[in-house]
Design a protein around this motif. Structure first.
Motif, PDB file in Angstrom:
ATOM      1  N   ARG A  71     -25.107 -45.651  -2.804  1.00 52.58           N
ATOM      2  CA  ARG A  71     -24.837 -44.752  -4.515  1.00 52.58           C
ATOM      3  C   ARG A  71     -26.209 -45.014  -5.086  1.00 52.58           C
ATOM      4  N   ILE A  72     -26.644 -46.278  -4.553  1.00 48.98           N
ATOM      5  CA  ILE A  72     -27.514 -46.913  -5.499  1.00 48.98           C
ATOM      6  C   ILE A  72     -29.055 -46.043  -5.281  1.00 48.98           C
ATOM      7  N   ILE A  73     -29.362 -46.462  -4.789  1.00 44.86           N
ATOM      8  CA  ILE A  73     -30.216 -45.389  -3.498  1.00 44.86           C
ATOM      9  C   ILE A  73     -30.806 -44.221  -4.262  1.00 44.86           C
ATOM     10  N   ARG A  74     -29.700 -43.469  -4.690  1.00 46.00           N
ATOM     11  CA  ARG A  74     -29.040 -42.045  -4.536  1.00 46.00           C
ATOM     12  C   ARG A  74     -29.537 -42.087  -5.856  1.00 46.00           C
ATOM     13  N   LEU A  75     -29.230 -42.334  -6.654  1.00 41.85           N
ATOM     14  CA  LEU A  75     -29.674 -43.205  -8.716  1.00 41.85           C
ATOM     15  C   LEU A  75     -31.346 -43.160  -7.958  1.00 41.85           C
ATOM     16  N   LEU A  76     -31.472 -44.384  -6.787  1.00 36.31           N
ATOM     17  CA  LEU A  76     -33.278 -44.465  -6.535  1.00 36.31           C
ATOM     18  C   LEU A  76     -34.185 -43.438  -6.844  1.00 36.31           C
ATOM     19  N   VAL A  77     -33.385 -42.588  -5.667  1.00 34.34           N
ATOM     20  CA  VAL A  77     -34.386 -41.433  -5.564  1.00 34.34           C
ATOM     21  C   VAL A  77     -34.243 -40.006  -6.218  1.00 34.34           C
ATOM     22  N   GLU A  78     -33.398 -39.587  -7.245  1.00 35.47           N
ATOM     23  CA  GLU A  78     -33.286 -39.037  -8.165  1.00 35.47           C
ATOM     24  C   GLU A  78     -34.323 -39.746  -9.162  1.00 35.47           C
ATOM     25  N   GLU A  79     -34.251 -41.361  -9.361  1.00 38.03           N
ATOM     26  CA  GLU A  79     -34.946 -40.944 -10.723  1.00 38.03           C
ATOM     27  C   GLU A  79     -36.700 -41.062 -10.184  1.00 38.03           C
ATOM     28  N   GLY A  80     -36.984 -41.514  -9.461  1.00 36.14           N
ATOM     29  CA  GLY A  80     -38.095 -41.275  -8.177  1.00 36.14           C
ATOM     30  C   GLY A  80     -38.759 -39.836  -8.259  1.00 36.14           C
ATOM     31  N   LEU A  81     -38.009 -38.945  -8.195  1.00 38.80           N
ATOM     32  CA  LEU A  81     -37.843 -37.887  -8.110  1.00 38.80           C
ATOM     33  C   LEU A  81     -38.574 -37.396  -9.489  1.00 38.80           C
ATOM     34  N   ASN A  82     -38.334 -37.788 -10.603  1.00 42.08           N
ATOM     35  CA  ASN A  82     -38.043 -36.975 -12.096  1.00 42.08           C
ATOM     36  C   ASN A  82     -39.879 -37.560 -12.519  1.00 42.08           C
ATOM     37  N   HIS A  83     -40.214 -38.460 -11.266  1.00 41.39           N
ATOM     38  CA  HIS A  83     -41.902 -39.167 -11.607  1.00 41.39           C
ATOM     39  C   HIS A  83     -42.926 -37.689 -10.926  1.00 41.39           C
ATOM     40  N   LEU A  84     -42.372 -36.996 -10.161  1.00 44.47           N
ATOM     41  CA  LEU A  84     -43.594 -36.015  -9.347  1.00 44.47           C
ATOM     42  C   LEU A  84     -43.799 -35.447 -10.345  1.00 44.47           C
ATOM     43  N   PRO A  85     -45.026 -34.723 -10.309  1.00 48.69           N
ATOM     44  CA  PRO A  85     -45.664 -33.259 -11.398  1.00 48.69           C
ATOM     45  C   PRO A  85     -44.470 -32.013 -11.072  1.00 48.69           C
ATOM     46  N   VAL A  86     -44.341 -31.051 -11.421  1.00 44.99           N
ATOM     47  CA  VAL A  86     -44.009 -29.510 -11.576  1.00 44.99           C
ATOM     48  C   VAL A  86     -44.641 -28.773 -11.973  1.00 44.99           C
ATOM     49  N   VAL A  87     -44.753 -27.614 -11.487  1.00 45.85           N
ATOM     50  CA  VAL A  87     -45.471 -26.323 -12.040  1.00 45.85           C
ATOM     51  C   VAL A  87     -44.397 -25.527 -12.938  1.00 45.85           C
ATOM     52  N   GLU A  88     -44.798 -24.087 -13.372  1.00 49.82           N
ATOM     53  CA  GLU A  88     -44.370 -23.506 -13.737  1.00 49.82           C
ATOM     54  C   GLU A  88     -43.553 -22.409 -12.717  1.00 49.82           C
ATOM     55  N   HIS A  89     -42.330 -22.044 -13.135  1.00 48.74           N
ATOM     56  CA  HIS A  89     -41.879 -21.033 -12.270  1.00 48.74           C
ATOM     57  C   HIS A  89     -40.938 -19.967 -12.856  1.00 48.74           C
ATOM     58  N   GLU A  90     -41.115 -19.222 -12.505  1.00 51.74           N
ATOM     59  CA  GLU A  90     -40.484 -18.397 -13.068  1.00 51.74           C
ATOM     60  C   GLU A  90     -39.329 -17.648 -11.906  1.00 51.74           C
ATOM     61  N   VAL A  91     -38.159 -16.984 -12.028  1.00 53.10           N
ATOM     62  CA  VAL A  91     -37.008 -16.883 -10.632  1.00 53.10           C
ATOM     63  C   VAL A  91     -36.461 -15.401 -11.670  1.00 53.10           C
ATOM     64  N   THR A  92     -35.425 -14.928 -11.575  1.00 56.70           N
ATOM     65  CA  THR A  92     -34.733 -13.602 -11.699  1.00 56.70           C
ATOM     66  C   THR A  92     -33.214 -14.883 -10.961  1.00 56.70           C
ATOM     67  N   THR A  93     -32.399 -14.310 -12.036  1.00 58.31           N
ATOM     68  CA  THR A  93     -30.934 -15.015 -11.713  1.00 58.31           C
ATOM     69  C   THR A  93     -29.913 -13.533 -11.262  1.00 58.31           C
ATOM     70  N   PRO A  94     -29.197 -13.625 -10.552  1.00 55.82           N
ATOM     71  CA  PRO A  94     -28.756 -12.683  -9.772  1.00 55.82           C
ATOM     72  C   PRO A  94     -27.833 -11.646 -11.094  1.00 55.82           C
ATOM     73  N   VAL A  95     -27.943 -11.820 -12.536  1.00 59.68           N
ATOM     74  CA  VAL A  95     -27.232 -10.211 -13.432  1.00 59.68           C
ATOM     75  C   VAL A  95     -28.953 -10.204 -14.031  1.00 59.68           C
ATOM     76  N   GLY A  96     -30.093 -10.315 -13.392  1.00 62.37           N
ATOM     77  CA  GLY A  96     -31.014  -9.462 -13.293  1.00 62.37           C
ATOM     78  C   GLY A  96     -31.957 -10.204 -14.415  1.00 62.37           C
ATOM     79  N   ARG A  97     -31.408 -11.404 -14.853  1.00 57.50           N
ATOM     80  CA  ARG A  97     -32.557 -11.746 -15.816  1.00 57.50           C
ATOM     81  C   ARG A  97     -33.736 -13.204 -16.147  1.00 57.50           C
ATOM     82  N   THR A  98     -34.486 -13.385 -16.401  1.00 60.46           N
ATOM     83  CA  THR A  98     -35.845 -13.985 -15.709  1.00 60.46           C
ATOM     84  C   THR A  98     -34.903 -15.020 -16.680  1.00 60.46           C
TER      85      THR A  98
END
Length: 246
Positions: A71-98
């Motif tokens: 359980r602690i390891i999972r918390l660490l991994v989740e926090e670690g992933l927060n430190h990775l860079p992200v880029v903008e990504h737009e998606v369309t939802t099942p109701v047709g909205r972006t």
């Protein structure tokens, strides 16, 4: 057992929901703080402290030790992933909205410092499906008492990946420091390495943070210090033994 002079008095604070008055909260030992900007310590929440209490208890059996450690390891991994860079990504939802969101940029891999670090691989796999895992085996040379590299098996394209280095205990930092040197020798830039760790000594964390200021460290707890045998105190014993054999 006598204490090493580097051991410090542990900080304590009242722990519990913010809406409860201090008089209705129990007092618990919390993590030491560090001033180094490349070190992130998980917040000392009631959940994390209760999990750490379970795995520190010498009477906790192996099955429970594995469950609460995971359980602690999972918390660490989740926090670690927060430190990775992200880029903008737009998606369309099942109701047709972006929806204007983000996605991770680049490829990642895990590298475990054997054997205790292998205990953290499953938590990484649960968060990152089909993630590649490398291995590094470093052990102390009995004659010199210094860490020695015995084995490494890493993805061929590791220089092009973000690397999550896995090791639950950071005592003096010798093994982790050598592991980073191995990664750098394979072309991995320091600023693409994240070190995930359950419990660190102040000495090990500071030594690591100052030696590699571009490597990000994510730890669950910074303990009091080291004893004369360089064991973390109060610690939890040998993590690998308790996870795999005891």
């Amino acid at each position: 057992m006598a204490s090493h002079t580097t051991e410090s008095q542990p900080p304590t604070e009242a722990v519990g929901p913010s809406y409860r008055p201090v008089t209705q909260k129990p007092t618990a030992t919390v993590s030491n703080s560090l001033s180094h900007s490349n070190v992130t310590i998980l917040p000392s929440t009631p959940q994390l402290l209760s999990l750490l209490t379970m795995i520190r208890d010498k009477n906790t059996g192996r099955a429970d030790f594995i469950f609460y450690s995971n359980r602690i390891i999972r918390l660490l991994v989740e926090e670690g992933l927060n430190h990775l860079p992200v880029v903008e990504h737009e998606v369309t939802t099942p109701v047709g909205r972006t929806y204007s969101g983000v996605k991770f940029e680049g490829k990642i891999c895990g590298v475990s410092i054997m054997r205790a670090g292998e205990s953290m691989e499953q938590g990484l796999r649960e968060c990152c499906r089909s993630v590649r895992i490398g291995k590094i085996l470093i052990q102390r040379d009995e004659e010199t008492s210094k860490p020695k590299l015995y084995y490494e098996k890493l993805p061929e394209d590791i220089a092009d990946r973000w690397v999550l280095l896995l090791d639950p205990m950071l005592a003096t930092g010798g093994s982790a420091l050598m592991a980073v040197d191995v990664l750098k020798s394979k072309g991995v830039p320091e600023d693409r390495i994240l070190f995930l760790n359950l419990i660190a000594s102040p000495e090990g964390a500071v030594n690591f943070a100052e030696r590699f200021p571009k490597v990000r460290v994510v730890t669950a707890f910074v303990d009091q210090g080291l004893d004369e045998k360089n064991y973390i105190v109060p610690g939890l014993g040998d993590f690998g033994d308790r996870f795999y054999t005891m």
